[in-house]
Motif scaffolding. Structure first.
Motif, PDB file in Angstrom:
ATOM      1  N   GLU A  82       0.825  -1.197   0.000  1.00  0.00           N
ATOM      2  CA  GLU A  82       0.000   0.000   0.000  1.00  0.00           C
ATOM      3  C   GLU A  82       0.869   1.261   0.000  1.00  0.00           C
ATOM      4  O   GLU A  82       1.863   1.348   0.721  1.00  0.00           O
ATOM      5  CB  GLU A  82      -0.912  -0.014   1.217  1.00  0.00           C
ATOM      6  CG  GLU A  82      -1.883   1.129   1.239  1.00  0.00           C
ATOM      7  CD  GLU A  82      -2.685   1.174   2.524  1.00  0.00           C
ATOM      8  OE1 GLU A  82      -3.007   2.282   2.950  1.00  0.00           O
ATOM      9  OE2 GLU A  82      -2.966   0.105   3.087  1.00  0.00           O
ATOM     10  N   LEU A  83       0.454   2.255  -0.782  1.00  0.00           N
ATOM     11  CA  LEU A  83       1.192   3.506  -0.955  1.00  0.00           C
ATOM     12  C   LEU A  83       1.487   4.196   0.377  1.00  0.00           C
ATOM     13  O   LEU A  83       2.631   4.573   0.652  1.00  0.00           O
ATOM     14  CB  LEU A  83       0.396   4.429  -1.884  1.00  0.00           C
ATOM     15  CG  LEU A  83       0.997   5.794  -2.160  1.00  0.00           C
ATOM     16  CD1 LEU A  83       2.278   5.649  -2.975  1.00  0.00           C
ATOM     17  CD2 LEU A  83      -0.001   6.654  -2.903  1.00  0.00           C
ATOM     18  N   ASN A  84       0.474   4.358   1.201  1.00  0.00           N
ATOM     19  CA  ASN A  84       0.675   5.052   2.486  1.00  0.00           C
ATOM     20  C   ASN A  84       1.631   4.295   3.400  1.00  0.00           C
ATOM     21  O   ASN A  84       2.381   4.910   4.159  1.00  0.00           O
ATOM     22  CB  ASN A  84      -0.668   5.280   3.193  1.00  0.00           C
ATOM     23  CG  ASN A  84      -1.463   6.386   2.529  1.00  0.00           C
ATOM     24  OD1 ASN A  84      -0.904   7.261   1.884  1.00  0.00           O
ATOM     25  ND2 ASN A  84      -2.773   6.321   2.681  1.00  0.00           N
ATOM     26  N   LYS A  85       1.608   2.970   3.315  1.00  0.00           N
ATOM     27  CA  LYS A  85       2.515   2.169   4.138  1.00  0.00           C
ATOM     28  C   LYS A  85       3.969   2.386   3.684  1.00  0.00           C
ATOM     29  O   LYS A  85       4.863   2.530   4.512  1.00  0.00           O
ATOM     30  CB  LYS A  85       2.139   0.687   4.049  1.00  0.00           C
ATOM     31  CG  LYS A  85       2.916  -0.179   5.008  1.00  0.00           C
ATOM     32  CD  LYS A  85       2.393  -1.593   5.013  1.00  0.00           C
ATOM     33  CE  LYS A  85       3.172  -2.427   6.019  1.00  0.00           C
ATOM     34  NZ  LYS A  85       2.705  -3.805   6.059  1.00  0.00           N
ATOM     35  N   LEU A 103       5.091   5.037   2.122  1.00  0.00           N
ATOM     36  CA  LEU A 103       5.419   6.419   2.496  1.00  0.00           C
ATOM     37  C   LEU A 103       5.814   6.478   3.971  1.00  0.00           C
ATOM     38  O   LEU A 103       6.820   7.105   4.326  1.00  0.00           O
ATOM     39  CB  LEU A 103       4.230   7.337   2.208  1.00  0.00           C
ATOM     40  CG  LEU A 103       4.465   8.831   2.410  1.00  0.00           C
ATOM     41  CD1 LEU A 103       5.537   9.353   1.464  1.00  0.00           C
ATOM     42  CD2 LEU A 103       3.174   9.599   2.197  1.00  0.00           C
ATOM     43  N   GLN A 104       5.060   5.804   4.822  1.00  0.00           N
ATOM     44  CA  GLN A 104       5.363   5.799   6.252  1.00  0.00           C
ATOM     45  C   GLN A 104       6.704   5.105   6.533  1.00  0.00           C
ATOM     46  O   GLN A 104       7.469   5.556   7.376  1.00  0.00           O
ATOM     47  CB  GLN A 104       4.239   5.124   7.046  1.00  0.00           C
ATOM     48  CG  GLN A 104       4.391   5.282   8.546  1.00  0.00           C
ATOM     49  CD  GLN A 104       4.504   6.731   8.978  1.00  0.00           C
ATOM     50  OE1 GLN A 104       3.697   7.572   8.622  1.00  0.00           O
ATOM     51  NE2 GLN A 104       5.532   7.037   9.754  1.00  0.00           N
ATOM     52  N   TYR A 148      11.052   6.078  -1.480  1.00  0.00           N
ATOM     53  CA  TYR A 148      10.397   7.199  -2.174  1.00  0.00           C
ATOM     54  C   TYR A 148      10.452   7.012  -3.683  1.00  0.00           C
ATOM     55  O   TYR A 148       9.479   7.309  -4.387  1.00  0.00           O
ATOM     56  CB  TYR A 148      11.010   8.536  -1.755  1.00  0.00           C
ATOM     57  CG  TYR A 148      10.777   8.851  -0.297  1.00  0.00           C
ATOM     58  CD1 TYR A 148       9.512   8.724   0.272  1.00  0.00           C
ATOM     59  CD2 TYR A 148      11.824   9.260   0.519  1.00  0.00           C
ATOM     60  CE1 TYR A 148       9.290   8.984   1.610  1.00  0.00           C
ATOM     61  CE2 TYR A 148      11.610   9.532   1.861  1.00  0.00           C
ATOM     62  CZ  TYR A 148      10.351   9.395   2.401  1.00  0.00           C
ATOM     63  OH  TYR A 148      10.142   9.662   3.731  1.00  0.00           O
ATOM     64  N   ILE A 206       7.753   4.637  -4.738  1.00  0.00           N
ATOM     65  CA  ILE A 206       6.453   5.303  -4.843  1.00  0.00           C
ATOM     66  C   ILE A 206       6.367   6.094  -6.146  1.00  0.00           C
ATOM     67  O   ILE A 206       5.372   6.032  -6.871  1.00  0.00           O
ATOM     68  CB  ILE A 206       6.214   6.249  -3.639  1.00  0.00           C
ATOM     69  CG1 ILE A 206       6.067   5.448  -2.353  1.00  0.00           C
ATOM     70  CG2 ILE A 206       4.980   7.129  -3.876  1.00  0.00           C
ATOM     71  CD1 ILE A 206       6.080   6.293  -1.089  1.00  0.00           C
ATOM     72  N   HIS A 213       3.136  12.340  -6.898  1.00  0.00           N
ATOM     73  CA  HIS A 213       2.862  12.325  -5.453  1.00  0.00           C
ATOM     74  C   HIS A 213       3.686  13.432  -4.783  1.00  0.00           C
ATOM     75  O   HIS A 213       4.914  13.345  -4.707  1.00  0.00           O
ATOM     76  CB  HIS A 213       3.222  10.960  -4.874  1.00  0.00           C
ATOM     77  CG  HIS A 213       2.642  10.713  -3.529  1.00  0.00           C
ATOM     78  ND1 HIS A 213       3.113  11.329  -2.395  1.00  0.00           N
ATOM     79  CD2 HIS A 213       1.596   9.920  -3.143  1.00  0.00           C
ATOM     80  CE1 HIS A 213       2.414  10.918  -1.357  1.00  0.00           C
ATOM     81  NE2 HIS A 213       1.486  10.068  -1.784  1.00  0.00           N
ATOM     82  N   TYR A 250       4.075  14.435  -1.628  1.00  0.00           N
ATOM     83  CA  TYR A 250       4.781  14.134  -0.380  1.00  0.00           C
ATOM     84  C   TYR A 250       5.982  13.221  -0.624  1.00  0.00           C
ATOM     85  O   TYR A 250       7.025  13.390   0.017  1.00  0.00           O
ATOM     86  CB  TYR A 250       3.819  13.531   0.643  1.00  0.00           C
ATOM     87  CG  TYR A 250       2.671  14.466   0.940  1.00  0.00           C
ATOM     88  CD1 TYR A 250       2.880  15.651   1.633  1.00  0.00           C
ATOM     89  CD2 TYR A 250       1.389  14.185   0.486  1.00  0.00           C
ATOM     90  CE1 TYR A 250       1.842  16.531   1.877  1.00  0.00           C
ATOM     91  CE2 TYR A 250       0.335  15.061   0.736  1.00  0.00           C
ATOM     92  CZ  TYR A 250       0.570  16.230   1.424  1.00  0.00           C
ATOM     93  OH  TYR A 250      -0.460  17.114   1.661  1.00  0.00           O
TER      94      TYR A 250
END
Length: 192
Positions: free
Chosen positions: A2-5, A7-8, A26, A29, A36, A38
């Protein structure tokens, strides 16, 4: 994954000083989500930390392109540009960060540093005072204000600001050093 995972995980790697890992995450992503903001911004921070300033500049600019109201990206681009000796561009980006986030005390402080490099001490004084207005315990702004006031020959005010910086950070070596210089200067002025 997952993208947010991802990123985190990149943020965690960055905070832990695992810069190559952060860069890898990064870039992963950005392979599938090149717009994106962020991921571009955090890649810029990573590249800056690795000393790859031109690449960091590009990443911050991409972040801004995809999120034009991203105050932190303008601020970090300003820092990178100042390091690259592109002072006019740095100043523009600090001002944009402040426009987007008026209480951005770090941007006010860094704008002051840039104005000071141009010899515009009155403007720098105003910027440092703005930084202090938004964060009254911001010892670095007091220190920088002390330097500008010293350059303007306002030694008593300079002394007050160095003391304020030391009040908020008792082990602030540079402020102690400059305070001693100003105190000696004031003592010499009194003998004249």
């Amino acid at each position: 994954m997952e993208l947010n995972k991802i990123l985190q995980q990149g943020i965690t790697a960055l905070k832990e000083g695992k810069f190559q890992e952060a860069e890898r995450l990064y870039c992963e992503i950005l392979q599938t989500h090149p717009t994106h903001p962020y991921a571009n911004h955090n890649l810029g921070i990573t590249l800056y930390t690795l000393g790859r300033l031109k690449e960091a500049e590009t990443s911050f600019k991409k972040s801004i392109e995809f999120k034009p109201d991203y105050a932190e990206a303008y601020y970090n681009l300003g820092i990178t540009l100042r390091k690259l000796h592109k002072l006019e561009e740095a100043e523009t980006n600090y001002k944009k960060a402040i426009e987007l986030k008026p209480d951005y005390f770090e941007a006010h402080n860094n704008l002051g540093i840039t104005q000071e490099k141009f010899g515009r001490y009155d403007e720098a004084e105003t910027s440092y005072k703005k930084a202090i207005e938004y964060k009254p315990e911001f010892e670095v702004a007091y220190y920088n204000l002390g330097i500008v006031l010293e350059k303007l020959g306002r030694y008593d005010e300079s002394e007050t600001n160095y003391k304020k910086a030391i009040e908020y950070k008792p082990d602030y070596f540079e402020a102690h050093n400059n305070l001693n210089i100003v105190l000696r200067q004031n003592k010499l002025l009194l003998k004249i």
